[in-house]
Design a protein around this motif. Sequence first.
Motif, PDB file in Angstrom:
ATOM      1  N   ALA A  29       0.507  -1.139  -0.441  1.00 54.71           N
ATOM      2  CA  ALA A  29       0.225   0.006  -0.201  1.00 54.71           C
ATOM      3  C   ALA A  29       0.615   0.735  -0.133  1.00 54.71           C
ATOM      4  O   ALA A  29       0.611   1.889  -0.950  1.00 54.71           O
ATOM      5  N   GLY A  30       2.002   0.553   0.459  1.00 52.89           N
ATOM      6  CA  GLY A  30       2.667   2.329   1.456  1.00 52.89           C
ATOM      7  C   GLY A  30       3.298   3.085  -0.363  1.00 52.89           C
ATOM      8  O   GLY A  30       3.174   3.818  -0.786  1.00 52.89           O
ATOM      9  N   ILE A  32       2.370   2.012  -3.479  1.00 53.93           N
ATOM     10  CA  ILE A  32       0.767   2.174  -4.567  1.00 53.93           C
ATOM     11  C   ILE A  32       0.956   3.849  -4.400  1.00 53.93           C
ATOM     12  O   ILE A  32       0.772   4.641  -4.675  1.00 53.93           O
ATOM     13  N   VAL A  33       0.527   4.127  -3.403  1.00 58.66           N
ATOM     14  CA  VAL A  33       0.172   5.501  -3.027  1.00 58.66           C
ATOM     15  C   VAL A  33       0.957   6.246  -2.867  1.00 58.66           C
ATOM     16  O   VAL A  33       0.911   7.356  -3.264  1.00 58.66           O
ATOM     17  N   GLY A  34       2.913   5.618  -2.742  1.00 63.03           N
ATOM     18  CA  GLY A  34       3.584   6.875  -2.704  1.00 63.03           C
ATOM     19  C   GLY A  34       4.193   7.636  -3.824  1.00 63.03           C
ATOM     20  O   GLY A  34       3.859   8.252  -4.280  1.00 63.03           O
ATOM     21  N   GLY A  36       2.500   6.434  -6.598  1.00 64.15           N
ATOM     22  CA  GLY A  36       1.223   6.657  -7.132  1.00 64.15           C
ATOM     23  C   GLY A  36       0.609   8.268  -6.484  1.00 64.15           C
ATOM     24  O   GLY A  36       0.277   9.091  -7.770  1.00 64.15           O
ATOM     25  N   ALA A  37       0.848   9.033  -5.716  1.00 65.08           N
ATOM     26  CA  ALA A  37       0.667  10.386  -5.607  1.00 65.08           C
ATOM     27  C   ALA A  37       1.579  11.011  -6.508  1.00 65.08           C
ATOM     28  O   ALA A  37       1.575  12.185  -6.929  1.00 65.08           O
ATOM     29  N   PHE A  54      -5.210  11.893 -11.430  1.00 58.57           N
ATOM     30  CA  PHE A  54      -5.659   9.649  -9.978  1.00 58.57           C
ATOM     31  C   PHE A  54      -5.574   8.590 -11.333  1.00 58.57           C
ATOM     32  O   PHE A  54      -5.002   8.048 -10.096  1.00 58.57           O
ATOM     33  N   LEU A  58      -2.509   6.097 -10.307  1.00 62.27           N
ATOM     34  CA  LEU A  58      -3.190   3.779  -9.391  1.00 62.27           C
ATOM     35  C   LEU A  58      -2.907   3.859 -10.606  1.00 62.27           C
ATOM     36  O   LEU A  58      -1.512   2.438  -9.807  1.00 62.27           O
ATOM     37  N   GLY A  61       1.508   3.756 -10.112  1.00 60.75           N
ATOM     38  CA  GLY A  61       1.832   3.394  -8.855  1.00 60.75           C
ATOM     39  C   GLY A  61       2.314   1.950  -8.328  1.00 60.75           C
ATOM     40  O   GLY A  61       2.969   1.797  -7.326  1.00 60.75           O
ATOM     41  N   HIS A  93       2.307  -6.937  -5.375  1.00 53.78           N
ATOM     42  CA  HIS A  93       1.572  -6.036  -6.332  1.00 53.78           C
ATOM     43  C   HIS A  93       1.924  -6.443  -8.016  1.00 53.78           C
ATOM     44  O   HIS A  93       0.644  -5.765  -9.220  1.00 53.78           O
TER      45      HIS A  93
END
Length: 117
Positions: A29-30, A32-34, A36-37, A54, A58, A61, A93
Amino acid sequence: MGLFFISVGAQLDVSIILKEWFWVGLLTAGLIVGKGAVIAILTRLLGHELPVAFRTGLMLGQAGEFGFAVLMVAISNNLLTLQGQATGSNVTHKKITPTLGRTVSLAKQYGTEAGVG
């Protein structure tokens, strides 16, 4: 290249994903979120609308194949303390990427219908 992925797969202890599910999930999750952001912000700075940024973040990411190579170098040089968890995260992933792709396609479809993007 196929031999490389076979050797990575041979090093993966599947039981680590089950035993260390919290760390594998957190790393997955970290990343993908990091990542991806960062990609979403860069896409937005390049002038694209927020829904496009967005979706781009996604989809891009996830960990790439190069991540396996970096992991192998880090593991061989004893630079990583969560070796099995990191490898498990990278494999996770690869498993969730198709689901994220379908999710992004559905979000685009419904967002377009709603006039969002």
